[in-house]
Design a protein around this motif. Structure first.
Motif, mmCIF file in Angstrom:
data_model
loop_
_atom_site.group_PDB
_atom_site.id
_atom_site.type_symbol
_atom_site.label_atom_id
_atom_site.label_comp_id
_atom_site.label_asym_id
_atom_site.label_seq_id
_atom_site.Cartn_x
_atom_site.Cartn_y
_atom_site.Cartn_z
ATOM 1 N N LEU A 1 12.082 8.202 -8.838
ATOM 2 C CA LEU A 1 11.269 7.619 -7.978
ATOM 3 C C LEU A 1 10.328 6.542 -8.067
ATOM 4 N N ALA A 2 9.659 6.824 -9.297
ATOM 5 C CA ALA A 2 8.702 5.810 -9.795
ATOM 6 C C ALA A 2 9.541 4.400 -10.025
ATOM 7 N N ASN A 3 10.690 4.563 -10.497
ATOM 8 C CA ASN A 3 11.489 3.472 -10.929
ATOM 9 C C ASN A 3 11.904 2.837 -9.426
ATOM 10 N N HIS A 4 12.251 3.759 -8.431
ATOM 11 C CA HIS A 4 12.559 3.272 -7.122
ATOM 12 C C HIS A 4 11.471 2.422 -6.551
ATOM 13 N N ILE A 5 10.291 2.917 -6.720
ATOM 14 C CA ILE A 5 9.131 2.142 -6.038
ATOM 15 C C ILE A 5 9.025 0.903 -6.646
ATOM 16 N N GLY A 6 9.006 0.945 -8.132
ATOM 17 C CA GLY A 6 8.981 -0.382 -8.830
ATOM 18 C C GLY A 6 7.405 -1.138 -8.545
ATOM 19 N N ASN A 7 6.591 -0.479 -8.182
ATOM 20 C CA ASN A 7 5.407 -1.195 -8.051
ATOM 21 C C ASN A 7 4.108 -0.704 -8.625
ATOM 22 N N ALA B 1 0.999 -1.309 -0.078
ATOM 23 C CA ALA B 1 -0.011 0.092 -0.004
ATOM 24 C C ALA B 1 0.789 1.249 0.033
ATOM 25 N N LEU B 2 0.576 2.233 -0.594
ATOM 26 C CA LEU B 2 0.956 3.578 -0.400
ATOM 27 C C LEU B 2 1.264 4.083 0.663
#
Length: 72
Positions: A43-49, A3-4
């Motif tokens: 940061l989107a790549n870091h999240i990776g989900n 979850a976020l």
């Protein structure tokens, strides 16, 4: 499913905010937008989900729309 996380995870949230603001100092509007775009992609790549990313984008849109409704 992850979850976020929306609560602050920074020991000093004000300092983190200042770092973000300082990164934009001296940039034109276009350069500032480019910096934001690069940061979002990093940061989107870091999240990776994908699900978390979609939730974050939806929350950002809602926040932006509420701000626009309140000011305009």
């Amino acid at each position: 499913m992850t979850a976020l996380m929306t609560e602050s995870r920074f020991p000093d949230p004000d300092r983190a905010y200042r770092v973000l603001i300082e990164a934009h100092r001296g940039l034109s509007d276009e350069e500032s937008a480019a910096l934001n775009s690069a940061l979002v992609l990093i940061l989107a790549n870091h999240i990776g989900n994908q699900a978390v990313l979609q939730e974050a984008l939806a929350l950002a849109r809602q926040t932006m729309e509420r701000t626009q409704d309140a000011t305009g």
